[in-house]
Design a protein around this motif. Sequence first.
Motif, mmCIF file in Angstrom:
data_model
loop_
_atom_site.group_PDB
_atom_site.id
_atom_site.type_symbol
_atom_site.label_atom_id
_atom_site.label_comp_id
_atom_site.label_asym_id
_atom_site.label_seq_id
_atom_site.Cartn_x
_atom_site.Cartn_y
_atom_site.Cartn_z
ATOM 1 N N CYS A 152 0.382 -1.132 -0.235
ATOM 2 C CA CYS A 152 0.081 -0.073 -0.245
ATOM 3 C C CYS A 152 1.001 1.472 -0.152
ATOM 4 C CB CYS A 152 -1.298 0.059 1.094
ATOM 5 S SG CYS A 152 -2.016 -1.638 0.855
ATOM 6 N N LYS A 153 2.152 1.499 -0.005
ATOM 7 C CA LYS A 153 2.885 2.485 -0.427
ATOM 8 C C LYS A 153 3.027 2.734 -2.001
ATOM 9 C CE LYS A 153 6.040 1.399 3.637
ATOM 10 N NZ LYS A 153 7.146 1.484 3.803
ATOM 11 N N VAL A 154 2.953 4.033 -2.466
ATOM 12 C CA VAL A 154 3.371 4.884 -3.441
ATOM 13 C C VAL A 154 4.476 4.882 -4.110
ATOM 14 C CG1 VAL A 154 2.647 7.211 -4.945
ATOM 15 C CG2 VAL A 154 0.914 6.480 -2.998
ATOM 16 N N ILE A 155 4.547 4.573 -5.420
ATOM 17 C CA ILE A 155 5.708 3.900 -6.158
ATOM 18 C C ILE A 155 6.116 5.379 -7.473
ATOM 19 C CG2 ILE A 155 6.425 1.789 -4.864
ATOM 20 C CD1 ILE A 155 5.599 1.314 -7.977
ATOM 21 N N GLU A 156 4.737 5.474 -7.234
ATOM 22 C CA GLU A 156 4.638 6.406 -8.759
ATOM 23 C C GLU A 156 3.260 7.755 -8.627
ATOM 24 O OE1 GLU A 156 6.000 9.091 -10.191
ATOM 25 O OE2 GLU A 156 7.246 7.881 -10.999
ATOM 26 N N ALA A 157 3.164 8.604 -9.050
ATOM 27 C CA ALA A 157 1.861 9.927 -8.802
ATOM 28 C C ALA A 157 1.964 10.789 -9.955
ATOM 29 C CB ALA A 157 1.922 10.107 -7.650
ATOM 30 N N SER A 158 0.654 10.934 -10.403
ATOM 31 C CA SER A 158 0.695 12.111 -11.521
ATOM 32 C C SER A 158 0.835 13.486 -10.826
ATOM 33 C CB SER A 158 -0.407 11.644 -11.764
ATOM 34 O OG SER A 158 -1.476 11.561 -11.652
ATOM 35 N N ASP A 159 1.215 14.619 -11.279
ATOM 36 C CA ASP A 159 0.355 15.742 -10.261
ATOM 37 C C ASP A 159 -1.248 15.745 -10.520
ATOM 38 O OD1 ASP A 159 3.185 16.225 -10.989
ATOM 39 O OD2 ASP A 159 3.597 17.261 -12.907
ATOM 40 N N ALA A 160 -2.132 15.483 -11.103
ATOM 41 C CA ALA A 160 -3.450 15.853 -11.283
ATOM 42 C C ALA A 160 -3.737 14.892 -9.665
ATOM 43 C CB ALA A 160 -3.930 14.878 -11.766
ATOM 44 N N PHE A 161 -2.903 13.952 -9.542
ATOM 45 C CA PHE A 161 -3.209 13.279 -8.193
ATOM 46 C C PHE A 161 -3.079 13.241 -6.762
ATOM 47 C CE2 PHE A 161 -2.567 9.441 -5.036
ATOM 48 C CZ PHE A 161 -3.742 8.962 -4.469
ATOM 49 N N CYS A 162 -1.241 14.490 -7.025
ATOM 50 C CA CYS A 162 -0.956 15.055 -5.771
ATOM 51 C C CYS A 162 -1.538 16.692 -5.819
ATOM 52 C CB CYS A 162 0.640 15.726 -6.017
ATOM 53 S SG CYS A 162 1.673 14.113 -6.441
ATOM 54 N N ARG A 163 -2.387 17.362 -6.771
ATOM 55 C CA ARG A 163 -3.079 18.385 -6.845
ATOM 56 C C ARG A 163 -4.231 17.842 -5.821
ATOM 57 N NH1 ARG A 163 -1.432 19.428 -12.235
ATOM 58 N NH2 ARG A 163 -3.527 18.735 -12.697
ATOM 59 N N MET A 164 -4.972 17.032 -6.162
ATOM 60 C CA MET A 164 -6.747 16.145 -5.443
ATOM 61 C C MET A 164 -6.134 15.861 -4.347
ATOM 62 S SD MET A 164 -8.609 12.930 -6.967
ATOM 63 C CE MET A 164 -8.431 13.125 -8.212
#
Length: 861
Positions: free
Chosen positions: A324-336
């Motif tokens: 359940c750990k994040v290894i990659e994320a889009s900018d859209a998800f960060c803003r969300m």
Amino acid sequence: MLVGAVLLYTLGESKQRKEAEVRAMVENLSLLLDQSITSSVREIDLSLQLIGDQLERELRSGARLEVERTMAAISQQQGRIAEIAELRVTDEHGMAVLGFGVTAQACTRCAGQSFFEEHRSGADLGLVASKLIQGEGGDTWMMVFSRRYNYPDGRFAGVVAAVVSSRQLELLLSGLKLGPHSIALMRDLDMRLAARVPPSAGMGGRIGSQGGSRELRDIVAAGARAESFYSARTADGISRINAFRRLSLMPAFVVVGWGEEDYLAAWRDDMRKAGMLALLFLFVTTFAAWLLWRLIGVNERANQRSRILLQNASDGIHITDLQCKVIEASDAFCRMLGYPRSEIIGMNVSTWEARLTAAEALDAIRKIHASGEVCTLETLHRRADGEVFPVELTSYPLELDGKPVVFHSARDISARKKSEAVVKKLAFFDPLTGLPNRRLLIERLETAVRSCAYHKGRGALLFIDLDNFKSVNDTAGHHQGDRLLQQVAEILLQCVRKDDSVARLGGDEFVAMLEGLNGETAAAVREAELVASKILHALRKTFRLGNAEYRGSASIGVTLFGDDPQEGTEEPLKRADLAMYRAKLAGRDAIRFFDPQMQAEVSRRAELDAGLWQALERQQFVLHYQPQILADGRVVAVEALVRWCHPERGMISPAEFIPLAEENGVIVPLGRWVLESACVQLAHWASDSARAELAIAVNVSARQFRHEHFVDELIEILGRTGAPPSRLEIELTESALLDDVESVVAKMDAMKAMGVRFSLDDFGTGYSSLAYLKRLPLDRLKIDKGFVCDILVDPNDAVIARMIIVLAENLGLQVLAEGVETEAQREFLVQQGCNAYQGYLFSRPLPVAELEAYFDRQQQV
């Protein structure tokens, strides 16, 4: 520039509309003054006539006047017009011999005055009104209305006069509601000031002074009857829009002026606001352009970074391992989520997952990986600032760099949820007031009925309908009507308990549902009545709607529910609706409880409504005729009255079926049948020398008269039946004449040209206006039976009947009294000058055979 031009154009149009409204208002106010003053003058004239008749009777009975008896008559009439004038009686030399206020300052000697000399000249001029006269003391001004009275041999004996002081004239003007810079004044035709409201301290405002603006002098010189004009900077320094009107019964005119400061105050305030709005608009648009420019630059830089990671992805894309750990994320998800990317990488899903615990989230990810399939679910995410929002999460397993991971795509579904909430609100709530609508009320009522059955309690429905709400939309506009409904909704919510429901069914109809009332009927009725009374009193207030006011009131129908758990939810609503209509019929502003009799009446009304068309097709209607009698006993006409011979219920009164016929439209073909049947009877009597002179009066409803082909149909019926048009009299009610007077007059003139006569039925019970009454080609006025029945015991009815007779005489019309049932009533009417009657004293309405037998008996007598 475009916005500024639009604002200037709108303000200019607004000013022109406001000036047009003010012109119409002051013209209406001047007409109102004319009618009010004319009414007062007619009251004075009636008193003068009655005193003159008394004086002439006294002189016929002896050489000298019986002072006490004459003064008693004067006192009685003085009491009627005490606020208008003071009554005096002079001898043939002009000296005041009887009356009130006979002082050195009150025109005690009339010789030499023009009105007195006109009476003494020998001609009986009727009522004479003087111009403005200065009292003998020099400090009072007045107008005098007078009539001549004679010795038994016809010689001039003196005058009966009513002195109206400038103060009393001022009282006639003071009833108008005027603005602080507005005026109402009266001048005689020599331009002398007779009264002014408000008074003016300047020389031009002194009573008796001659003056007036140049525009006013030009209008008077041109002989105009009524005209509006603008005067700039009058004697008191105020610009006004004025309405001039020449008075009908006296040599004077009135002017009503509305100050420019009053009617343009709101417009000037709007002009200032418009300037401020224009400046604000310029600032906002400039600032928005600057922000937009900056936003474009920021977005461009963000897009450059986003192209590296899933270039066109708009969803919140992130990849987690099986722990359940994040290894990659889009900018859209960060803003969300509101975290920087540096913090998101390595973050555990449980940090933002708001619906699942950490253990449940770990178990879900492992199950997705094990399934090997795409999985979609709705859950809740938590932002960095703590805000929770709904998301739709699509997940599927894959391998990245040889390691098992789960790919997630999170999707701003807040909008969809909001849309669903809006749809739900539209489906269950009224968009204007926010109250539950009929659909939600029905659901709550179903629940309440079941609850009453379970707890052995009772509930109540209060059906609330605002009185005269249509007038708000017609006068103040629909926007103000909506404001009123919103205010009413707030009041209703304050009048009920927290657990009760208030709903709006539509229009101006509301329902309050009370739950948890006492299980005993009498106690539940008392509780419901208490709430209904609270609502009634709360709505009985004045609502301010823009520039208008609405005096609130409501009609409330109440019914209980809960004693029958099998009862449908629509039944209590129907009962409450019926009870509300009972409250309307009771005069509005009232509360009525449902009872079974209401339902019986509605069923009976529905049966009659369905049977009317069938009755017309099966010829179940017949005509009865009621004779109209002259003072010498001759029958000169009959009134045709329709009756319904029902095959099962027998003879049905017109009072039951005529209102229904008006509502469902049967009145038009039924009225055509009545008119044709009456014309057939007229043609039959025309061939009988004994009955050839008889006329038939036929009532024509407003709806039938307004029909565009009514005149053509009448011409066709007269031609086909051969009935003499001069023997046909059309009876109209005031409601048929109120709308589109020009069209009404044109129709009446067309029928008048054929010889058809007209009478105005039930005169005095509606809203008759002398302004249009004198334009109508009428032949007769009918005194309503409501005035005749109590004419001997009610002084008001007697005065109204007397005034109708005097009015008819002055307009050159015949007059007929309806509902005459006793000889005493007939004798009183004879004494007042009414020489035609109709009523049970002479005959009830009769079928044709009985009517002709009645004629034969009359001829034998």
